[in-house]
Design an enzyme around this catalytic site. Structure first.
Site, PDB file in Angstrom:
ATOM      1  N   ASN A 193       0.831  -1.211   0.000  1.00 15.07           N
ATOM      2  CA  ASN A 193       0.000   0.000   0.000  1.00 15.07           C
ATOM      3  C   ASN A 193       0.861   1.254   0.000  1.00 15.07           C
ATOM      4  O   ASN A 193       0.582   2.230  -0.717  1.00 15.07           O
ATOM      5  CB  ASN A 193      -0.896   0.029   1.246  1.00 15.07           C
ATOM      6  N   ARG A 233     -10.060  -3.085 -14.594  1.00 10.62           N
ATOM      7  CA  ARG A 233      -8.976  -4.013 -14.255  1.00 10.62           C
ATOM      8  C   ARG A 233      -9.504  -5.438 -14.421  1.00 10.62           C
ATOM      9  O   ARG A 233     -10.606  -5.755 -13.973  1.00 10.62           O
ATOM     10  CB  ARG A 233      -8.502  -3.842 -12.807  1.00 10.62           C
ATOM     11  N   ARG A 244      -4.552   2.951 -13.342  1.00 11.65           N
ATOM     12  CA  ARG A 244      -3.167   3.061 -12.881  1.00 11.65           C
ATOM     13  C   ARG A 244      -2.562   1.707 -12.518  1.00 11.65           C
ATOM     14  O   ARG A 244      -3.141   0.927 -11.776  1.00 11.65           O
ATOM     15  CB  ARG A 244      -3.085   3.996 -11.680  1.00 11.65           C
ATOM     16  N   HIS A 261     -14.725   4.619 -14.784  1.00  8.07           N
ATOM     17  CA  HIS A 261     -14.527   3.733 -13.645  1.00  8.07           C
ATOM     18  C   HIS A 261     -15.767   2.879 -13.380  1.00  8.07           C
ATOM     19  O   HIS A 261     -15.797   2.084 -12.441  1.00  8.07           O
ATOM     20  CB  HIS A 261     -14.188   4.594 -12.404  1.00  8.07           C
ATOM     21  N   ARG A 302     -13.620   2.746   4.696  1.00  8.67           N
ATOM     22  CA  ARG A 302     -12.452   1.882   4.881  1.00  8.67           C
ATOM     23  C   ARG A 302     -11.142   2.663   4.949  1.00  8.67           C
ATOM     24  O   ARG A 302     -10.300   2.432   5.796  1.00  8.67           O
ATOM     25  CB  ARG A 302     -12.357   0.873   3.732  1.00  8.67           C
ATOM     26  N   HIS A 319     -14.690  -3.308  -0.345  1.00  8.09           N
ATOM     27  CA  HIS A 319     -14.628  -2.523  -1.578  1.00  8.09           C
ATOM     28  C   HIS A 319     -16.002  -2.080  -2.068  1.00  8.09           C
ATOM     29  O   HIS A 319     -16.107  -1.265  -2.981  1.00  8.09           O
ATOM     30  CB  HIS A 319     -13.931  -3.367  -2.657  1.00  8.09           C
TER      31      HIS A 319
END
Length: 710
Positions: A49, A377, A407, A437, A567, A595
């Site tokens: 992270n 992704r 990214r 997104h 989160r 998520h």
């Protein structure tokens, strides 16, 4: 709408708040409810992270400081230089805690019969001889070095690269040589000596064998370091360019990105490391002192991740128990089911394979004329991509919106683009200046003014690998409103310069998701003032958008209860809205990565939404996102159950106090949302495999009670 609400500037800085999140990940390595080997995993996750943080967020702050001549950040009222100093101080504290836990856990490895971390100095002469043989055979052939006399730079070292800096005296002259740790060998050398298993770090072995590499002088000083670089370069997709031009631009972008300035310079703080040499080195190579960290242990704890696989195989009871995710088990096909019902899945307890079932049935259905999907992704060797290729080769019109600017997934998305184009899919890229997104798939059985078919709208990526560890929601339906809205959505994406359509059911960014959230908060406020009832529940990864925070503050001042599960970064403060404030903020950090995004507004009715968007300015204003209301009464009931479980979590939940710090309850009631969902999964599966599932359920339950007790 947001401009009508007074914002008084009471907000935390996003990046300082994020470091508190990474501290929460580190703390899982010290939790009694975390299995022993998973504690190592969380230390590695925290390290990973931080790499992204120093490659993206810190460069952004540095750029803002330079562009504004050290101006003031709007949210927090802090100068950028002050923020960077606070980040450095807070991260130093995180490192101390992280390595304290690492050392404690490492000491327990021999007792668990998993080997032992050793340094070269701890080996006896015979063991050193064996280690030196490994160096000669497996490491020395890959070593190289660069010598510096006058001109100093590290441009050739890429992001996340580790190296040794060696100060030498050769022919009466002092020189510095840089020896990169080779990528071709693993970070740990496994040595079995006299029936004992040892793990020796490769950089330690290199350090003690440098005389085998240098024979032309005397080694005076050595330091081991690792760098992070600025990877925050931006790429705009021009919709007027053809695809080949866009791909060419992306390849140049990826090459240039590796040359960013050094944002973190981590040094292994060994007892014999000379402070004078460190100062000399960072001065000669022009490294900002603010980037320098002296690390009290091995650099880059992600080296633990490859070790976990054999450790887990050797000691399977030292990790979270395995579970079998729910598959599609209905007697009828999924598409037939969706003709009459909506379906809401929650990964990972519901298997991502059910989305693959949805795609397979759509491809097999002779009524299917088109499939349209967004890709942000995907996994390596993605089953989703293979199915889309199969659909195109079968003659179905397949349109895939691929976001090349996702990214660190740019290279994989380039590969996916090539594969899909070769299969005959129509490929489109994101809107200029805005990443797409959204997570959605549209299956059309009829096109035109009144399209028909099926939709899937989710909160997470189409990645079967991460879906095993990320908590996400996925909504399936054949409702006409959804289908019509998504048909308009994809038309908007496909047409350069098109204006965002007006949707009947969905909300979309830029701007409209923010407007929807703020308007619903204000509706709840008005209802609460009239009746004394009503509340708001929000679950997101980050809460940083000033306008949304202002709306929350405005409603909280009159007493509207807010239950916020955030989160990561949370810029909202508690305790600033007066005596009637009733805001509870927690961060759920546990076995899985939370998520999913849920927006729930309770006034005279129940207004439930799932979304791909976090409540961040970038997601509200600068990205193409989707939010979908949940209409089906049964699915509303399921989502309300999920909300209730998260609201009660006092095991995995860290709670924010009025100083912006996070704490855990000393005497929790034992409500873990993630474990509750796994227990409910076992209950659901008993009908199809009662004996096997009952045994698995007993194993999970026994493990959970054992962990809580100890």
């Amino acid at each position: 709408m947001a401009s009508e609400i007074n914002y008084d500037g009471k907000c935390y800085n996003r990046d300082l708040s994020w470091l508190l999140f990474n501290r929460r990940v580190i703390e899982l390595a010290n939790e009694t409810t975390t299995p022993f080997l998973d504690r190592f995993r969380f230390l590695a996750i925290a390290a990973n992270n931080l790499d992204e943080f120093y490659s993206v967020r810190v460069p952004s702050l540095q750029s803002q400081m330079e562009l504004t001549h050290d101006g003031v950040e709007e949210k927090s009222g802090l100068h950028y230089s002050k923020i960077l100093k606070k980040l450095h101080k807070r991260n130093e504290k995180n490192f101390q805690i992280q390595y304290d836990y690492f050392n404690r856990l490492s000491e327990q490895l021999p007792a668990e019969q998993l080997g032992q971390f050793v340094t070269y100095e701890q080996l006896n002469p015979h063991e050193r001889e064996r280690a030196d043989q490994v160096f000669d055979q497996r490491i020395l052939p890959f070593l190289s070095f660069t010598t510096y006399d006058d001109n100093y730079n590290l441009d050739y070292l890429k992001d996340k690269r580790m190296a040794l800096a060696v100060k030498m005296k050769t022919k009466g002259k002092q020189r510095i040589r840089i020896v990169p740790v080779p990528l071709e060998v693993r970070r740990t050398i496994r040595l079995t000596l006299e029936d004992q298993l040892y793990y020796l770090r490769v950089e330690d072995l290199i350090r003690h064998n440098l005389t085998n590499l240098f024979d032309d002088g005397k080694i005076e000083r050595i330091l081991t370091f690792r760098i992070n670089r600025d990877l925050d370069a931006s790429l705009d997709v021009d919709k007027d360019d053809n695809n080949q031009d866009t791909i060419k631009n992306l390849r140049h972008y990826l090459a240039d990105r590796e040359k960013g300035r050094i944002t973190q310079f981590a040094i292994e703080s060994l007892p014999d490391v000379d402070s004078a040499f460190i100062s000399e080195f960072i001065q000669k190579f022009k490294i900002d002192e603010q980037a320098v960290y002296r690390i009290p242990g091995p650099l880059d704890l992600t080296f633990l991740l490859p070790l976990l696989k054999p450790w887990k195989k050797a000691q399977p009871t030292l990790v979270y128990p395995k579970f079998t995710a729910q598959q599609w088990t209905a007697q009828q096909s999924m598409l037939q089911y969706l003709q009459e019902h909506d379906l809401l899945l929650q990964y990972p307890d519901d298997s991502f394979d059910q989305f693959l079932t949805f795609l397979r049935e759509a491809i097999a259905d002779p009524q299917t004329i088109a499939i349209k999907q967004t890709i942000y992704r995907v996994a390596d060797n993605s089953a989703v991509i293979e199915l889309l290729k199969e659909a195109a080769q079968k003659g179905i019109q397949v349109t895939v919106m691929i976001e090349l600017r996702a990214r660190f997934d740019e290279a994989n998305n380039l590969k996916v683009t090539s594969e899909l184009e070769d299969a005959g899919c129509n490929i489109i890229f994101g809107k200029k200046y805005m990443k797409v997104h959204s997570k959605t798939c549209l299956v059309l059985t009829k096109d035109g003014v009144d399209p028909a078919g099926y939709v899937q709208i989710g909160t997470g990526n189409y990645n079967e690998a991460t879906a095993k560890g990320f908590v996400d929601l996925s909504l399936f339906s054949s409702r006409a409103d959804y289908v019509k809205d998504l048909a308009a959505f994809f038309n908007y994406l496909e047409q350069p310069g098109a204006q965002p359509p007006k949707y009947k059911s969905l909300a979309a960014s830029p701007h409209r998701i923010e407007d929807m959230v703020i308007q619903n908060i204000q509706k709840v406020k008005e209802y609460y003032q009239a009746t004394g009832r009503g509340h708001v529940f929000l679950k997101v990864n980050s809460l940083t958008d000033v306008d949304v925070i202002a709306a929350i503050y405005d409603a909280a001042r009159v007493g509207v209860p807010f239950r916020l599960i955030v989160r990561g970064a949370c810029c909202l403060e508690v305790g600033v809205c007066g005596p009637r404030e009733n805001i509870v903020v927690s961060s759920v950090v546990g076995q899985f990565l939370e998520h999913s995004r849920i927006y729930a507004f309770y006034d005279e009715g129940t207004n439930l939404w799932i979304s791909s968007a976090d409540l961040m300015t970038r997601n509200m204003d600068n990205r193409v996102e989707l939010a979908a209301p949940v209409f089906d009464p049964k699915m509303q009931q399921r989502l309300e159950h999920i909300i209730a479980i998260y609201s009660q979590d006092d095991v995995d939940g860290f709670f924010m106090n009025q100083k912006g710090k996070y704490f855990k309850y000393e005497s929790p009631k034992g409500h873990s949302a993630q474990q509750t969902f796994l227990h409910e999964l076992a209950d659901r599966q008993q009908a199809t495999a009662p004996n096997a599932v009952q045994r698995a359920w007993m194993h999970v339950t026994d493990w959970w009670h054992h962990q809580r007790k100890h």
